[in-house]
Design an enzyme around this catalytic site. Structure first.
Site, PDB file in Angstrom:
ATOM      1  N   HIS A   1       5.803   4.577  12.456  1.00  0.00           N
ATOM      2  CA  HIS A   1       5.710   4.510  10.985  1.00  0.00           C
ATOM      3  C   HIS A   1       6.674   5.568  10.453  1.00  0.00           C
ATOM      4  O   HIS A   1       6.344   6.754  10.370  1.00  0.00           O
ATOM      5  CB  HIS A   1       4.251   4.806  10.600  1.00  0.00           C
ATOM      6  CG  HIS A   1       3.957   4.842   9.128  1.00  0.00           C
ATOM      7  ND1 HIS A   1       3.236   3.846   8.490  1.00  0.00           N
ATOM      8  CD2 HIS A   1       4.242   5.757   8.167  1.00  0.00           C
ATOM      9  CE1 HIS A   1       3.091   4.156   7.212  1.00  0.00           C
ATOM     10  NE2 HIS A   1       3.702   5.307   6.987  1.00  0.00           N
TER      11      HIS A   1
ATOM     12  N   ASN B   1       9.141   3.987   3.269  1.00  0.00           N
ATOM     13  CA  ASN B   1       9.196   3.624   4.693  1.00  0.00           C
ATOM     14  C   ASN B   1      10.537   2.980   4.993  1.00  0.00           C
ATOM     15  O   ASN B   1      11.253   2.540   4.084  1.00  0.00           O
ATOM     16  CB  ASN B   1       8.123   2.578   4.996  1.00  0.00           C
ATOM     17  CG  ASN B   1       6.727   3.087   4.716  1.00  0.00           C
ATOM     18  OD1 ASN B   1       6.243   2.972   3.603  1.00  0.00           O
ATOM     19  ND2 ASN B   1       6.102   3.661   5.705  1.00  0.00           N
TER      20      ASN B   1
ATOM     21  N   ARG C   1       0.848  -1.219   0.000  1.00  0.00           N
ATOM     22  CA  ARG C   1       0.000   0.000   0.000  1.00  0.00           C
ATOM     23  C   ARG C   1       0.876   1.259   0.000  1.00  0.00           C
ATOM     24  O   ARG C   1       0.994   1.953  -0.993  1.00  0.00           O
ATOM     25  CB  ARG C   1      -0.950  -0.029   1.219  1.00  0.00           C
ATOM     26  CG  ARG C   1      -2.062   1.005   1.163  1.00  0.00           C
ATOM     27  CD  ARG C   1      -1.661   2.398   1.553  1.00  0.00           C
ATOM     28  NE  ARG C   1      -1.100   2.503   2.897  1.00  0.00           N
ATOM     29  CZ  ARG C   1      -0.557   3.614   3.373  1.00  0.00           C
ATOM     30  NH1 ARG C   1      -0.472   4.703   2.611  1.00  0.00           N
ATOM     31  NH2 ARG C   1      -0.030   3.653   4.577  1.00  0.00           N
ATOM     32  N   ASP C   2       1.555   1.521   1.108  1.00  0.00           N
ATOM     33  CA  ASP C   2       2.322   2.776   1.211  1.00  0.00           C
ATOM     34  C   ASP C   2       3.448   2.780   0.175  1.00  0.00           C
ATOM     35  O   ASP C   2       3.772   3.824  -0.402  1.00  0.00           O
ATOM     36  CB  ASP C   2       2.904   2.911   2.628  1.00  0.00           C
ATOM     37  CG  ASP C   2       3.156   4.356   3.018  1.00  0.00           C
ATOM     38  OD1 ASP C   2       3.090   5.229   2.139  1.00  0.00           O
ATOM     39  OD2 ASP C   2       3.439   4.611   4.195  1.00  0.00           O
TER      40      ASP C   2
ATOM     41  N   CYS D   1       4.884   9.111  -0.210  1.00  0.00           N
ATOM     42  CA  CYS D   1       3.495   9.538  -0.017  1.00  0.00           C
ATOM     43  C   CYS D   1       3.181  10.530  -1.124  1.00  0.00           C
ATOM     44  O   CYS D   1       3.877  11.531  -1.272  1.00  0.00           O
ATOM     45  CB  CYS D   1       3.293  10.182   1.351  1.00  0.00           C
ATOM     46  SG  CYS D   1       1.610  10.824   1.547  1.00  0.00           S
TER      47      CYS D   1
ATOM     48  N   HIS E   1       9.190   7.180   7.671  1.00  0.00           N
ATOM     49  CA  HIS E   1       9.724   7.295   6.304  1.00  0.00           C
ATOM     50  C   HIS E   1      11.193   7.685   6.423  1.00  0.00           C
ATOM     51  O   HIS E   1      11.633   8.219   7.449  1.00  0.00           O
ATOM     52  CB  HIS E   1       8.905   8.314   5.506  1.00  0.00           C
ATOM     53  CG  HIS E   1       7.566   7.753   5.086  1.00  0.00           C
ATOM     54  ND1 HIS E   1       7.371   7.131   3.877  1.00  0.00           N
ATOM     55  CD2 HIS E   1       6.386   7.675   5.743  1.00  0.00           C
ATOM     56  CE1 HIS E   1       6.112   6.717   3.792  1.00  0.00           C
ATOM     57  NE2 HIS E   1       5.481   7.032   4.919  1.00  0.00           N
TER      58      HIS E   1
END
Ligand code: HMG
Ligand code: MG
Length: 306
Positions: free
Chosen positions: A209, A251, A17-18, A242, A211
């Site tokens: 979380h 990430n 996803r990310d 993002c 990055h």
């Protein structure tokens, strides 16, 4: 002398996803299901598999309904997906999702850019999502973006983050993932942030979380571990970024996270070598550089041995 059992850390894989939401080349539904299945085979038990958001805003996540529908529901893996509103939750329900995540921000400017509404309005949208999810026994995770800075408005106070995190928790989110969206935080600020937030939300319900834009992600994991955090989000091969955070990179890489955690004596139930093989595969498939340092080191070592 008996050894104390290793403390467990939960690794929450967000690469499909990310990671993929910000890769230039969109992957087909079949390729995404292939990646997720490979990740599940490494021992990962929490995988964010898609997002039920507007395909106009994030075209890479189009087809998430098919992706989620094609995943097994009896393999012991929690497959999750992002939902910004009730429309997203309804799509997740049609796909048979058992876990979703709502995503808020600690910065008004980011909230507007990411989900086109204020922070208060986002909570008005989340309320019916939480209510419907509870009725359907769907678990809801919560994200807070911009916890260590906003790409549009700069510094963000830990008090502001804690307020949003607490609201999500009180609303019924089982876990709150604190996102350093722009990867600008340093370990001292990370430790202060988690220390502060743990006064408002139980630390067992907090996740990190990070990055890696400024190369601080793994150092920030270490700082959060020191505050008692035991859940971390990561992306295989350090995929992604993002789309609403200009210049943000992926990430912390899952391989790097596992290398750190296993070296410190934590157990994760995940096979680092197997994740590294998936990292090599997905990087080749996307035609991008593998952004995991541990993944590259393992690949170089295995090339030397052959
Ligand atoms: P909007 O334009 O304000 O929505 O977007 P709207 O309610 O006015 O509806 C406009 C159109 O969108 C309508 O379609 C709706 O049907 C459609 P039309 O009638 O024009 O054809 N729509 C939807 N379509 C699919 N799924 C939905 C949905 N809802 C409405 N759920 C919206 C508001 C939230 C939809 C939009 O802003 C959006 O999709 N944003 C997504 C942003 C996003 O996915 N960002 C990346 C994920 S967050 C992140 O990466 C941060 C994180 O990793 C943590 C960190 O690192 O900080 C989690
Ligand atoms: Mg993120």
């Amino acid at each position: 002398m008996t050894m104390a059992p290793a403390q467990a850390v939960k690794v929450f894989e967000v690469g499909p996803r990310d990671g993929l939401q910000n890769e230039r080349q969109p992957l087909s539904v079949a390729a995404r299901v292939g990646l997720i299945s490979e990740l599940a085979a490494t021992g990962l038990r929490h995988i964010e598999a898609g997002a039920f958001v507007s395909p106009r805003w994030v075209p890479q996540m189009a087809g998430s309904e098919e992706v989620l529908r094609l995943l097994p529901n009896d393999d012991g893996v929690h497959y999750a997906a992002l939902v910004p509103n009730l429309q997203g939750l309804q799509a997740a329900q049609r796909a048979g999702c058992r876990e979703v995540a709502v995503f808020a921000a600690a910065s008004e400017a980011f909230s507007r850019n990411n989900i086109n509404c204020s922070i208060d309005e986002s909570f008005e949208r989340f309320a019916p999502v939480l209510q419907a999810a509870r009725q359907a026994s769907i678990r809801v995770r919560g994200y807070v973006s911009c916890v260590l800075g906003c790409p549009f408005s700069g510094a963000v106070a830990p008090e502001t983050v804690a307020k949003v995190a607490r609201r999500l928790h009180e609303m019924g989110c089982y876990e709150i993932s604190l996102g350093d969206t722009i990867g600008a935080g340093r370990p001292d600020a990370t430790a202060q942030l988690f220390e502060h937030c743990a006064q408002h939300v139980p630390v067992a319900a907090l996740a990190g979380h990070f990055h890696d834009t400024w190369g601080m992600a793994i150092a920030n994991v270490h700082a959060a571990l020191g505050q008692g955090v035991r859940t971390f989000d990561s992306s295989v091969a350090g995929l992604g970024g993002c789309p609403y955070s200009p210049g943000a990179s992926g990430n912390v890489a899952t391989e790097d996270l596992l290398y750190l955690l296993h070296g410190l004596g934590y157990s994760t139930g995940v096979d680092l070598q197997a994740v590294a093989r998936v990292g090599v595969h997905i990087s080749a498939q996307l035609g991008t550089a593998n952004r995991s340092r541990a993944g590259l080191a393992l690949a170089a070592r295995s090339a030397c041995q052959h």
